[in-house]
Design an enzyme around this catalytic site. Structure first.
Site, PDB file in Angstrom:
ATOM      1  N   HIS A   1       0.830  -1.206   0.000  1.00  0.00           N
ATOM      2  CA  HIS A   1       0.000   0.000   0.000  1.00  0.00           C
ATOM      3  C   HIS A   1       0.873   1.269   0.000  1.00  0.00           C
ATOM      4  O   HIS A   1       0.599   2.223  -0.722  1.00  0.00           O
ATOM      5  CB  HIS A   1      -0.868   0.061   1.274  1.00  0.00           C
ATOM      6  CG  HIS A   1      -1.926  -0.997   1.384  1.00  0.00           C
ATOM      7  ND1 HIS A   1      -2.080  -1.776   2.500  1.00  0.00           N
ATOM      8  CD2 HIS A   1      -2.901  -1.395   0.522  1.00  0.00           C
ATOM      9  CE1 HIS A   1      -3.102  -2.596   2.336  1.00  0.00           C
ATOM     10  NE2 HIS A   1      -3.617  -2.403   1.133  1.00  0.00           N
TER      11      HIS A   1
ATOM     12  N   ARG B   1      -2.398  -6.126  -8.356  1.00  0.00           N
ATOM     13  CA  ARG B   1      -1.293  -7.053  -8.076  1.00  0.00           C
ATOM     14  C   ARG B   1      -1.171  -8.118  -9.156  1.00  0.00           C
ATOM     15  O   ARG B   1      -0.112  -8.371  -9.684  1.00  0.00           O
ATOM     16  CB  ARG B   1      -1.499  -7.734  -6.725  1.00  0.00           C
ATOM     17  CG  ARG B   1      -1.235  -6.830  -5.553  1.00  0.00           C
ATOM     18  CD  ARG B   1      -1.716  -7.435  -4.285  1.00  0.00           C
ATOM     19  NE  ARG B   1      -3.140  -7.685  -4.357  1.00  0.00           N
ATOM     20  CZ  ARG B   1      -3.909  -8.031  -3.344  1.00  0.00           C
ATOM     21  NH1 ARG B   1      -3.387  -8.190  -2.165  1.00  0.00           N
ATOM     22  NH2 ARG B   1      -5.199  -8.224  -3.495  1.00  0.00           N
TER      23      ARG B   1
ATOM     24  N   SER C   1      -3.146  -7.656   3.092  1.00  0.00           N
ATOM     25  CA  SER C   1      -3.354  -7.486   4.539  1.00  0.00           C
ATOM     26  C   SER C   1      -3.749  -8.812   5.170  1.00  0.00           C
ATOM     27  O   SER C   1      -3.357  -9.118   6.297  1.00  0.00           O
ATOM     28  CB  SER C   1      -4.460  -6.450   4.788  1.00  0.00           C
ATOM     29  OG  SER C   1      -4.088  -5.205   4.271  1.00  0.00           O
TER      30      SER C   1
ATOM     31  N   LYS D   1     -17.998  -6.023   8.250  1.00  0.00           N
ATOM     32  CA  LYS D   1     -16.763  -6.801   8.412  1.00  0.00           C
ATOM     33  C   LYS D   1     -16.335  -6.737   9.875  1.00  0.00           C
ATOM     34  O   LYS D   1     -16.668  -5.802  10.580  1.00  0.00           O
ATOM     35  CB  LYS D   1     -15.652  -6.189   7.554  1.00  0.00           C
ATOM     36  CG  LYS D   1     -15.704  -6.562   6.084  1.00  0.00           C
ATOM     37  CD  LYS D   1     -14.401  -6.148   5.406  1.00  0.00           C
ATOM     38  CE  LYS D   1     -14.372  -6.498   3.933  1.00  0.00           C
ATOM     39  NZ  LYS D   1     -13.125  -6.047   3.292  1.00  0.00           N
TER      40      LYS D   1
HETATM   41  O1  PNS Z   1      -8.881  -2.813   0.407  1.00  0.00           O
HETATM   42  P1  PNS Z   1     -10.200  -3.327  -0.125  1.00  0.00           P
HETATM   43  O2  PNS Z   1     -10.957  -4.023   0.971  1.00  0.00           O
HETATM   44  O3  PNS Z   1     -10.017  -4.173  -1.350  1.00  0.00           O
HETATM   45  O4  PNS Z   1     -11.068  -2.024  -0.558  1.00  0.00           O
HETATM   46  C1  PNS Z   1     -12.347  -2.166  -1.102  1.00  0.00           C
HETATM   47  C2  PNS Z   1     -13.083  -0.816  -1.237  1.00  0.00           C
HETATM   48  C3  PNS Z   1     -13.045  -0.028   0.067  1.00  0.00           C
HETATM   49  C4  PNS Z   1     -12.443   0.011  -2.310  1.00  0.00           C
HETATM   50  C5  PNS Z   1     -14.549  -1.159  -1.639  1.00  0.00           C
HETATM   51  O5  PNS Z   1     -15.063  -2.101  -0.743  1.00  0.00           O
HETATM   52  C6  PNS Z   1     -15.469   0.046  -1.651  1.00  0.00           C
HETATM   53  O6  PNS Z   1     -15.377   0.889  -2.499  1.00  0.00           O
HETATM   54  N1  PNS Z   1     -16.391   0.129  -0.660  1.00  0.00           N
HETATM   55  C7  PNS Z   1     -17.305   1.223  -0.493  1.00  0.00           C
HETATM   56  C8  PNS Z   1     -18.730   0.857  -0.918  1.00  0.00           C
HETATM   57  C9  PNS Z   1     -18.878   1.128  -2.396  1.00  0.00           C
HETATM   58  O7  PNS Z   1     -18.871   2.232  -2.859  1.00  0.00           O
HETATM   59  N2  PNS Z   1     -18.980   0.052  -3.166  1.00  0.00           N
HETATM   60  C10 PNS Z   1     -19.101   0.163  -4.604  1.00  0.00           C
HETATM   61  C11 PNS Z   1     -20.534   0.278  -4.996  1.00  0.00           C
HETATM   62  S1  PNS Z   1     -20.708   0.182  -6.701  1.00  0.00           S
END
Ligand code: PNS
Length: 157
Positions: free
Chosen positions: A17, A90, A128, A41
């Site tokens: 990150h 990745r 993570s 979560k």
């Molecule tokens: O590090 P991660 O867990 O892969 O991050 C995922 C993240 C935070 C980018 C994703 O879960 C997200 O955007 N969540 C917010 C809710 C949202 O907007 N979802 C998309 C709807 S189309």
């Protein structure tokens, strides 16, 4: 002023990150790191702990801010006047998931673009969840996270 967001769970922040943060921060004037506060979560670290770790490990990187958000990513982007979402890629396995989010977010906010940075190959296997799993069974995580984060993770187990 060009603002981007770098959203994620960061549970915890890894060297992968930080590499993305360093590189993305050079491309914009302001990079706002958004820690997702997702009550569904059950993270290892609270959102406050994750934000504090990110503040600490990015303190030497100019133009970086750290905050948290709930709800939709597109609304978070609006709230900080960002038109760019930064995500790290990745491996091919990330691609389908990321493409789906990027296209959905673009349908909802056509003026918001997702910018993918290819992860440095040193971190292509790193996540993570790998760090959490290793630490749980007392594996060495010192190559994967900064010393400050390593100590915080070790304290959890
Ligand atoms: O590090 P991660 O867990 O892969 O991050 C995922 C993240 C935070 C980018 C994703 O879960 C997200 O955007 N969540 C917010 C809710 C949202 O907007 N979802 C998309 C709807 S189309």
């Amino acid at each position: 002023m060009k603002t981007a967001i770098y959203p994620g769970s960061f549970d915890p922040v890894t060297n992968g990150h930080i590499d993305i943060i360093r590189r993305a921060s050079k491309m914009v004037d302001r990079l706002v790191i958004g820690v997702l506060n997702n009550s569904a979560k059950s993270p290892l670290f609270s959102v406050e702990e994750r934000v504090n770790m990110l503040i600490k490990v990015t303190e030497d990187i100019p133009g970086v801010e750290v905050t948290h958000f709930t709800g939709l990513l597109v609304d978070f982007a609006d709230s900080v006047n960002a038109r760019i979402i930064v995500r790290g890629l990745r491996a091919v396995s990330d691609f389908e998931y990321e493409l789906q989010w990027a296209q959905t977010n673009r349908l909802v906010r056509p003026n918001l673009d997702t910018m993918f940075l290819v992860t440095d190959q040193n971190y292509s296997y790193l996540s993570s969840s790998t760090v959490r799993e290793l630490a749980k069974y007392h594996g060495d995580i010192s190559k994967f996270v900064p010393p400050y984060v390593e100590q915080k993770v070790l304290n959890k187990f």
